[in-house]
Design an enzyme around this catalytic site. Sequence first.
Site, PDB file in Angstrom:
ATOM      1  N   ARG A   1       8.077   1.148  -4.470  1.00 58.11           N
ATOM      2  CA  ARG A   1       7.794   0.105  -5.768  1.00 58.11           C
ATOM      3  C   ARG A   1       8.940  -0.138  -6.567  1.00 58.11           C
ATOM      4  NH1 ARG A   1       3.002  -1.093  -3.505  1.00 58.11           N
ATOM      5  NH2 ARG A   1       1.747   0.462  -2.853  1.00 58.11           N
TER       6      ARG A   1
ATOM      7  N   LYS B   1       3.204   9.216 -10.221  1.00 58.01           N
ATOM      8  CA  LYS B   1       3.142   8.493  -8.948  1.00 58.01           C
ATOM      9  C   LYS B   1       4.525   8.892  -8.009  1.00 58.01           C
ATOM     10  CE  LYS B   1      -0.563   6.139  -9.458  1.00 58.01           C
ATOM     11  NZ  LYS B   1      -1.647   6.188  -8.703  1.00 58.01           N
TER      12      LYS B   1
ATOM     13  N   GLN C   1      -8.051   8.153  -5.009  1.00 59.52           N
ATOM     14  CA  GLN C   1      -7.351   9.369  -4.007  1.00 59.52           C
ATOM     15  C   GLN C   1      -8.409  10.696  -4.150  1.00 59.52           C
ATOM     16  OE1 GLN C   1      -3.240   9.927  -4.643  1.00 59.52           O
ATOM     17  NE2 GLN C   1      -3.102   7.953  -3.426  1.00 59.52           N
TER      18      GLN C   1
ATOM     19  N   ASP D   1      -1.049  -0.054  -9.394  1.00 56.63           N
ATOM     20  CA  ASP D   1       0.581   0.076  -8.442  1.00 56.63           C
ATOM     21  C   ASP D   1       1.480  -1.066  -8.775  1.00 56.63           C
ATOM     22  OD1 ASP D   1      -0.320   2.301  -7.225  1.00 56.63           O
ATOM     23  OD2 ASP D   1      -1.231   1.487  -5.558  1.00 56.63           O
TER      24      ASP D   1
ATOM     25  N   GLY E   1       0.890   9.871  -0.874  1.00 57.32           N
ATOM     26  CA  GLY E   1      -0.081  10.663  -1.698  1.00 57.32           C
ATOM     27  C   GLY E   1      -1.461  10.443  -1.164  1.00 57.32           C
TER      28      GLY E   1
HETATM   29  C1  S3P Z   1      -4.645   4.838  -3.590  1.00 54.59           C
HETATM   30  C2  S3P Z   1      -5.141   4.990  -4.872  1.00 54.59           C
HETATM   31  C3  S3P Z   1      -4.185   4.907  -6.087  1.00 54.59           C
HETATM   32  C4  S3P Z   1      -2.923   4.078  -5.888  1.00 54.59           C
HETATM   33  C5  S3P Z   1      -2.321   4.612  -4.542  1.00 54.59           C
HETATM   34  C6  S3P Z   1      -3.429   4.332  -3.616  1.00 54.59           C
HETATM   35  C7  S3P Z   1      -5.728   4.650  -2.609  1.00 54.59           C
HETATM   36  O1  S3P Z   1      -3.711   6.148  -6.859  1.00 54.59           O
HETATM   37  O2  S3P Z   1      -2.076   4.403  -7.006  1.00 54.59           O
HETATM   38  O3  S3P Z   1      -1.228   3.929  -4.350  1.00 54.59           O
HETATM   39  O4  S3P Z   1      -5.522   4.098  -1.531  1.00 54.59           O
HETATM   40  O5  S3P Z   1      -6.828   5.654  -2.985  1.00 54.59           O
HETATM   41  P1  S3P Z   1      -4.857   7.120  -7.596  1.00 54.59           P
HETATM   42  O6  S3P Z   1      -5.983   7.493  -6.565  1.00 54.59           O
HETATM   43  O7  S3P Z   1      -3.985   8.361  -7.980  1.00 54.59           O
HETATM   44  O8  S3P Z   1      -5.186   6.396  -8.632  1.00 54.59           O
END
Ligand code: S3P
Length: 422
Positions: free
Chosen positions: A381, A332, A156, A305, A81
């Site tokens: 995870r 997730k 993100q 996470d 993601g």
């Molecule tokens: C991440 C942000 C988080 C996290 C993901 C990594 C990142 O997600 O859960 O594993 O590297 O910016 P979200 O932005 O959806 O909170």
Amino acid sequence: MVVPGDKSLSHRGLIFGALCPGAFTLTGMSQGADVRATADVLVASGVPVTVGARGGSWTVGDPQGGALREAPDVLDCGNSGTSMRLLAGLLAGYPHLSVLTGDVSLRRRPMARIAQPLRRMGATVDGRDGGRLAPLVVRGGDLTGIEHASPIASAQVKSCLLLAGLRARGTVVVREPHRSRDHTERMLGAFGVRIEVFDDGVAMEGGQALRAPADTTLPIPADISAAAFFAVLAAIRPGSELTLPGVGINPTRDGLLEALERAGVDVTVADRRTVTGEEVADLVVRGGALRPFTIGGALVPRLIDEIPVLAVLAARCPGTSTFRDAADLRAKESDRIATTARMLRAFGIVVDEQPDGFVVHGRPDALLDGGGRIDAAHDHRIAMSAAVAATCAAGSVGLLGADAVDSSFPGFFDLLERCLVR
Ligand code: S3P
């Protein structure tokens, strides 16, 4: 026990190295498939990347670099993601056509959270389900800044819009209900970009050029989200002691330490230092008596996470432990509220599932039930949390899709075995 380099920082190191003219050396990188997916997208976009072996150095960029070209094919983000959302923002700054896809898990994850604000900035973004699901088709260029109030705390989303904003006219403002991890803001600062951080968000003037930092070698700290599996492993084994060196403890990411403290775990945070603009320390975790704990509110984004493995810790605490305000866990790599509950139930633990979390009824004294079968559900995870729980089970447990660990932590099972035979 040295755990892999931070995944969030590894993605960002590659992206910032690609955007800034100059060649950068990244050491201690995450060797997982997620970070390789980001590297592959950058290579397809004309950025030189050399992938080093474990513990070795990666290089990204070249002296003439700093611009991306249109990729000749669909860009595969695999299970990641972070790759899809950050790269969609980056590519939205260019007038290219970019098609971003991923595996079955990533193609189920919500993309409206980035597609909608990127459209407001002026990009054309489409995808399945009316533009809500990948594959995403992005045609960017000629962006203007927006003010975006994100309903969820998401690094993100924030990073996607800041990366797009680097090539936009006007200012990008992103507000969020709680502060999400701030690695992008810190790296922007290290690359000479002015960014204002306030209580509920960030603001960045668009169109700023990146400037290479004086030192073009960027060491990546060890990943607190990977360390969490071993920290919990030590915490649930009375009498054990484990040292985890060089772990990133950025205050927007260090909720694990607070959760361990709430559970009564003895943790020493030693030799605090700064690496690539990030706080780092050596963690020493000792197993002993545990107490039930509650996780909610502003703490949630600081350990989002780590919740599956903290649920395993809760399973070994007396009484009931509560996780709330974490509805975004359902978006997730799997629906982590459902998959964590299912995983613990396979060990005989009673779990009450709620829309935004769960309550875990701990079983501290007896061994957990063995003999079950757990589906990792394409979620690294869940696979690693199940493996940690299995170390307290009577008999063996089947784990389907265990290779999901390769997304973030190739070699996880070897390290786990090494820890257990010591
Ligand atoms: C991440 C942000 C988080 C996290 C993901 C990594 C990142 O997600 O859960 O594993 O590297 O910016 P979200 O932005 O959806 O909170």
